[in-house]
Scaffold this active site. Structure first.
Site, PDB file in Angstrom:
ATOM      1  CE  LYS A   1      -8.021  -1.123   3.959  1.00 53.68           C
ATOM      2  NZ  LYS A   1      -6.510  -0.645   4.381  1.00 53.68           N
TER       3      LYS A   1
ATOM      4  NE  ARG B   1      -7.049   4.682   8.553  1.00 54.64           N
ATOM      5  CZ  ARG B   1      -8.331   5.364   8.055  1.00 54.64           C
ATOM      6  NH1 ARG B   1      -8.403   6.039   8.102  1.00 54.64           N
ATOM      7  NH2 ARG B   1      -8.794   4.620   7.480  1.00 54.64           N
TER       8      ARG B   1
ATOM      9  CD  GLU C   1     -14.853  -3.866  -4.938  1.00 55.01           C
ATOM     10  OE1 GLU C   1     -13.370  -4.020  -5.082  1.00 55.01           O
ATOM     11  OE2 GLU C   1     -14.414  -1.879  -4.361  1.00 55.01           O
TER      12      GLU C   1
ATOM     13  CE  LYS D   1      -7.279  -3.940   7.352  1.00 57.56           C
ATOM     14  NZ  LYS D   1      -6.759  -2.921   6.681  1.00 57.56           N
TER      15      LYS D   1
ATOM     16  CE1 TYR E   1      -1.537  -5.335  13.927  1.00 59.78           C
ATOM     17  CE2 TYR E   1      -3.855  -5.468  14.371  1.00 59.78           C
ATOM     18  CZ  TYR E   1      -2.659  -4.961  13.436  1.00 59.78           C
ATOM     19  OH  TYR E   1      -2.677  -4.402  12.061  1.00 59.78           O
TER      20      TYR E   1
ATOM     21  CB  SER F   1      -5.703  -1.950  15.139  1.00 61.51           C
ATOM     22  OG  SER F   1      -6.383  -1.060  14.241  1.00 61.51           O
TER      23      SER F   1
ATOM     24  CB  CYS G   1      -0.991   0.149   0.887  1.00 62.17           C
ATOM     25  SG  CYS G   1      -2.390   1.627   1.273  1.00 62.17           S
TER      26      CYS G   1
ATOM     27  CB  CYS H   1      -4.920   4.029  -0.392  1.00 62.26           C
ATOM     28  SG  CYS H   1      -5.182   3.800   1.446  1.00 62.26           S
TER      29      CYS H   1
HETATM   30  C1  PBG Z   1      -3.356   0.320   4.564  1.00 62.24           C
HETATM   31  C2  PBG Z   1      -4.054  -0.441   5.736  1.00 62.24           C
HETATM   32  C3  PBG Z   1      -5.110  -0.061   6.406  1.00 62.24           C
HETATM   33  C4  PBG Z   1      -4.907  -1.409   8.125  1.00 62.24           C
HETATM   34  C5  PBG Z   1      -3.850  -2.433   6.779  1.00 62.24           C
HETATM   35  N1  PBG Z   1      -3.828  -2.197   5.885  1.00 62.24           N
HETATM   36  C6  PBG Z   1      -5.756   0.886   7.159  1.00 62.24           C
HETATM   37  C7  PBG Z   1      -5.974   1.926   6.246  1.00 62.24           C
HETATM   38  O1  PBG Z   1      -6.829   1.292   5.222  1.00 62.24           O
HETATM   39  O2  PBG Z   1      -6.770   2.600   6.841  1.00 62.24           O
HETATM   40  C8  PBG Z   1      -5.857  -1.548   8.632  1.00 62.24           C
HETATM   41  C9  PBG Z   1      -5.273  -2.427  10.153  1.00 62.24           C
HETATM   42  C10 PBG Z   1      -5.736  -2.270  10.885  1.00 62.24           C
HETATM   43  O3  PBG Z   1      -6.879  -1.676  11.253  1.00 62.24           O
HETATM   44  O4  PBG Z   1      -5.440  -3.095  11.712  1.00 62.24           O
HETATM   45  N2  PBG Z   1      -4.137   1.166   3.974  1.00 62.24           N
END
Ligand code: PBG
Length: 335
Positions: free
Chosen positions: A205, A215, A243, A258, A323, A284, A126, A136
């Protein structure tokens, strides 16, 4: 017609099978296994650096040497794979750090593959962590505002992915959500002779508040606007299936849903519709909420984590990205 014709159904009494742990295990429909876990790790330059992420207790930005230690510990616990994110020293509007041959991810991959050749190394592909604006993709600004340039971003994503694979990555995982990126990456990898390297695509996603703590971890908060023009609307399930279908057509080997826990319906539908290898990313925010609740003594961290992951498996996930992977590996070992 009912699955359980009257008169026959009552003969089966599951209660008896629940009485002893061994029987319970023998008839359980879903298993949680360390071999299904992927541990995400954050790399940044330096030595002996472990910078805590405040909203994610137990998760750190790590210099390559420290990341190697963390990866080794995880691998010794039986975790087969890690997913790497990079935080570069400098950000710009072309995301140069994302495809630099000596970029932080490329460097870390080389080290991991040298020291732990059996560890399966996945890299997140990314641009947001490498862009000064935190989006992104490439951004064009004019009087009317700012736009993401989808098609010119594809070239940079393909370049990033191939630089990871050249450094030794076993699999790439594009998370940017630009249209057409799986095909662009596939074609570029094939052209350079990496036709055996698989792609795990962040296929469904969603534009989610659950990414908040990430972030902070990846220092990738958008400086203006949000990601809703390229990430999915949480209201849409059929769109998620479209998608996923597109990513499979473009050559994805594994598809991902996700976030995970709030999107189990999507996970279930993706698995039943396509029967494809499917990953769930417990993001996260999901991790932070459990940690916060556990710190207060309001929830049982171990029980709630294992139950959530089991639910993802039950919904259709083959692969669990979390995690908490190292803790989970320990808990599974303890039984
Ligand atoms: C990058 C990306 C993100 C996550 C994984 N790759 C953040 C986003 O899209 O803002 C999120 C992972 C997480 O929250 O654990 N594009």
């Amino acid at each position: 017609m009912s699955l359980y014709p009257a008169g026959r159904f009552p003969a089966y009494r599951p209660r008896r099978l629940r009485q002893t742990p061994v029987l319970r295990q023998l008839v359980s429909e879903t298993q949680l296994n360390v071999a299904q876990l992927v541990l995400p790790l954050f790399a940044r330059s330096g030595r002996k650096l472990r910078r805590p992420i405040s909203a994610m207790p137990g998760v750190f930005q790590l210099s390559p040497d420290e990341l190697l230690r963390e990866a080794r510990r995880a691998h010794e616990l039986g975790i087969p794979a890690v997913l790497l994110f990079g935080i570069p020293d400098r950000k710009d509007d072309k995301a140069s750090g994302a495809y630099a041959a000596k970029g932080i991810v490329q460097q870390t991959v080389r080290l991991l593959k040298k020291e732990l050749p059996k560890l399966f190394v996945i890299t997140d592909v990314c641009l947001c962590e490498y862009m000064d604006h935190g989006h992104c993709g490439l951004v064009q600004r004019d009087k009317t505002g700012a736009r993401i340039l989808n098609d010119s971003t594809l070239r940079l994503l393909a370049r990033s992915a191939t630089s990871h694979v050249e450094a030794g990555a076993d699999m790439v995982a594009p998370s940017d959500m630009m249209d057409g990126r799986v095909r662009a990456i596939r074609e570029q990898l094939d052209k350079l002779g990496f036709d055996q390297t698989p792609i795990m695509s962040y296929a469904a996603k969603f534009a989610s508040a659950f990414y908040g703590p990430f972030r902070e971890a990846a220092e990738s908060t958008p400086q203006f606007g949000d990601r809703r023009s390229y990430q999915m609307d949480p209201a849409n399930a059929s769109e998620a299936l479209r998608e996923v279908a597109l990513d499979i057509q473009e050559g994805a080997d594994i598809v991902m849903v996700k976030p995970a826990l709030a999107y189990l319906d999507i996970l279930y539908r993706v698995k039943s519709e396509f029967g494809y290898p499917t990953a769930a990313y417990a993001v996260s925010g999901e991790y932070s909420m459990v940690k916060a609740g556990a710190t207060k003594g309001w929830v049982d961290e171990r029980a709630i984590t294992l139950e959530s992951l089991l639910a993802m498996r039950r919904a259709g996930a083959d692969i669990l990205i979390t995690y908490a992977a190292a803790d989970v590996a320990r808990w599974l070992k303890e039984g």
